[in-house]
Scaffold this active site. Structure first.
Site: not given
Length: 729
Positions: A16-17, A38, A135, A19-20, A23
């Protein structure tokens, strides 16, 4: 490849991608065990150091089965940057699950309840540790398979999380815009400055949107062009939501917002769960933080849902299935009330059937001691009053249009939508078949119960005939005694009344013929070939042997393969010539399979089901009429029995006075003899006549006493064999 002292991972093996950070799937160097690694990107290092460290500190505090576990914080060998070694969740996220075509219209109820349980459990742990996530969304709720084979969902991505007590507030902005609280949306998305501060309850809004998304497959608030294409309308929707509404959808450009306080018809959640869930969503999807529920009430209400047990009920006349969510400690009285709320059958009219027998629930019986039920083996409820046949309520969804233009992005979206429609049709076909099978079972059982009622009525009628016959014979003999008393000029005022009773008993006896005729008519209707036989139920509709659901599933499997291929094609962005031609052929096949599936669904599943529904409605109407007729006959038998019993009681009282009247008669003859000296022949004749009369009267009295004794014995023998529960008819 990158590594730390203990772990390594390929940069191409990305999970997964964000903003900061990204993974990756990595492995332990010594054991080979899989972990989620991560790795933070350069943008993350532009944040203040305290913000960078916040995620580490938050994860160190958390230890719960519904929170993705942090195993270690290590340094990447080359850059010396911190990386998080976390629990690997091989099944993706809740978003991954919702992207499956089979869940295009929401999760199955059993899976949704697991999501509800696990998200509430994870959020409760966060709150106990004074942490707000900021979030919450399906992409940040990971899924694994537990030891029992069931899903387990875990909260992850605490990059936006921070410690915050219930009465504290924050001003910084995080989150994903479709799931953002309206106040945060205004600042973060519309870039409008305001002085508002945000409390811990902003997570509740995100949870509400997430739960709605999981239940329905769609976001609750949708501008016509989509949330990200028309942000002003999106803001208007989320801030203008009326109290009690849980969704707002704009169905036309510049059109009005359609508000709803209910789940869409296509939602697979039962009505029993929806009535508990929608008030929760309505009160956490509240823009005004003063009106929004606090965490305490949210946890209390969701815990109340999760601690209920489910009792499956099928309303035979309405042809509808229901799930009754009830606490194990609730009584049968509450159960009947909950059944009423879903079926509108008042408690006194609810007749319950379970596995072919009447189910009588004592008012104080606890739900935990009810029979075990499933969707395939529910408790049937039958109303004693007429009801409209309803059947399965579902949304009639048409196939989306297929554009001939070659477009990898558009084709992938189209394939998902069209496959989702066929998945929905397959689910509805399976439910329609289940409803028909339950109706066949319920009708068969109800016929047997009506036959039992019929046999008991015949038995009661036989009892009444025997009792009536005895009573008539008794009254006739009593009349003879009184007539003989009248012959010797003894006053017998009761004779007229006795004769009147005799006439009434004869009238009651003559009415037995009408009852017998009616019972024979009912018997003929219940017999094979009769109007209430269930042969039609095996001829009409669809059956498991037709394998309609399996036929749809074969077509669906072909479509699903094409959909997954289109997803791969989309990721490639551009195809070689041969692959492009295959893609175009597959697009044609996809539409062909979808059209064939929907035609089969309509012709073989829906139309035959509707024919079965109409026949069921007709049969139920006849059944209700017959049961009322049978109840009337039974009541007539009881009324006759009661009237005969009253006459018999009166006759018994008269018989008890006969010895005294006979004694009076004997004495009266002596006193009323004329003082003249009759001839010796006359005296002999009178003496013999009186002796004969006395013997006859004594014989009648003895016979009457014997008859009464027989009646009493007959009554005691049949007391246990008669109808005990006439109201069950």
């Amino acid at each position: 490849m990158q590594s730390t002292s203990n772990h390594l991972w390929l940069l191409s093996d990305i999970l997964g991608q964000g903003a900061t950070a990204n993974v990756f799937r990595g492995r332990h160097k010594k054991t080979g065990d899989l972990f989620a690694i991560k790795v933070f990107n350069n943008i993350s290092f532009l944040r203040p150091v305290d913000v960078q460290m916040r995620e580490f500190e938050v994860l160190k505090k958390l230890n719960h089965k519904n929170i993705v576990k942090l195993f270690a914080i290590e340094e990447e060998t080359t850059t010396r940057h911190k990386v998080l070694i976390m629990e690997f969740c091989p099944c993706g996220s809740l978003y991954t699950v919702l992207e499956e075509p089979s869940n295009a219209y929401g999760l199955p109820e059993s899976e949704f309840l697991i999501v509800l349980r696990d998200v509430v459990g994870g959020m409760n742990h966060l709150r106990e540790n004074g942490i707000v996530h900021r979030d919450i969304k399906p992409g940040n709720i990971m899924r694994v398979i537990g030891e029992d084979g069931q899903s387990v969902y875990k909260l992850t991505d605490f990059g936006a999380a921070r410690e915050l007590e219930d009465d504290e507030q924050f001003v910084s902005l995080y989150g994903t815009e479709e799931y953002l609280h309206p106040d945060m949306y205004e600042r973060a998305v519309l870039r409008k400055d305001h002085q508002k501060k945000y409390g811990a309850t902003v997570d509740l809004w995100s949870i509400g949107v997430t739960f709605y998304h999981a239940a329905t497959g769609s976001l609750p608030f949708r501008p016509f062009e989509g949330p990200r294409r028309n942000k002003e309308v999106m803001y208007k929707i989320i801030t203008g939501k009326p109290s009690g509404a849980i969704s707002g959808v704009q169905k036309a450009e510049n059109g009005p917002i359609d508000w709803s306080g209910d789940m869409p018809v296509s939602c697979s959640l039962s009505r029993g769960l929806q009535v508990l869930l929608t008030p929760v969503l309505a009160n956490i999807l509240e823009a005004d933080q003063e009106k929004c529920w606090g965490f305490d009430q949210f946890f209390a209400e969701t815990s109340d849902i999760l601690h209920r047990m489910v009792i499956h009920v099928f309303s035979l006349q309405q042809m509808t299935a229901h799930k009754i969510y009830i606490h194990s400690y609730n009584t049968a009285t509450i159960f009947h009330e909950l059944v009423y709320k879903q079926t509108k059958i008042i408690s006194s009219n609810q007749e319950l059937i379970y596995e072919g027998r009447r189910l009588v629930l004592e008012p104080g019986r606890l739900a935990q001691h009810f029979p075990k039920t499933t969707e395939e083996n529910p408790i049937f409820v039958v109303s004693r009053e007429p009801l409209n046949t309803i059947g399965l309520i579902y949304e009639k969804i048409s196939l989306p249009k297929v554009h001939p233009r070659y477009d990898l992005d558009g084709d992938a979206s189209m394939a998902k939508a069209i496959t989702g429609v066929v998945c929905y049709a397959c689910r509805i076909a399976s439910t329609l078949l289940l409803y028909q099978e339950l109706m066949r079972k319920g009708i068969r059982w109800l016929i047997e119960l009506i036959k039992d009622d019929y046999n008991e009525t015949v038995h009661k009628k036989t009892e009444v005939v025997i009792t009536l016959d005895f009573c008539i014979r008794n009254i006739e003999k009593t009349v003879k005694v009184y007539e003989k008393l009248m012959k010797i000029n003894l006053e017998a005022a009761e004779l007229g009344e006795i004769s009147d009773i005799h006439t009434k008993l004869l009238r009651l006896s003559s009415s037995q013929g009408t009852i017998e005729t009616s019972l024979q008519d009912i018997d003929s209707r219940l017999s094979p070939g009769g109007s209430l036989a269930d042969a039609w139920a095996h001829q009409e509709g669809t059956h498991p042997k037709d394998r309609n659901v399996e036929k749809l599933q074969v077509l669906l499997n072909c479509m699903t393969e094409i959909y997954y291929q289109f997803k791969k094609d989309k990721a490639e962005r551009r195809l070689a010539y041969n692959e492009e031609q295959i893609h175009k052929f597959d697009k044609q096949k996809l539409y062909y399979h979808a059209t064939k599936a929907m035609t089969h669904f309509t012709d073989e599943c829906v139309k035959k089901y509707e024919a079965f529904l109409n026949k069921s409605e007709e049969w139920i109407r006849k059944m209700l009429h017959l049961r009322k007729q049978l109840l009337s006959l039974t009541n007539q038998c009881f009324d006759i029995e009661e009237e005969v019993s009253k006459y018999q009681e009166y006759t018994n009282e008269l018989q008890e006075t006969l010895p005294q009247k006979m004694f009076t008669a004997s004495s009266g003859i002596k006193h009323t003899m004329t003082p003249i000296y009759p001839s010796s022949n006359t005296l002999v004749e009178m003496t013999l006549g009186m002796k004969k009369l006395k013997e006859e009267m004594e014989g009648v009295v003895k016979e009457l006493a014997e008859n009464n004794h027989i009646l009493e014995r007959f009554g005691s023998l049949t007391m246990d064999g008669g109808l005990r529960n006439v109201d069950c008819l």
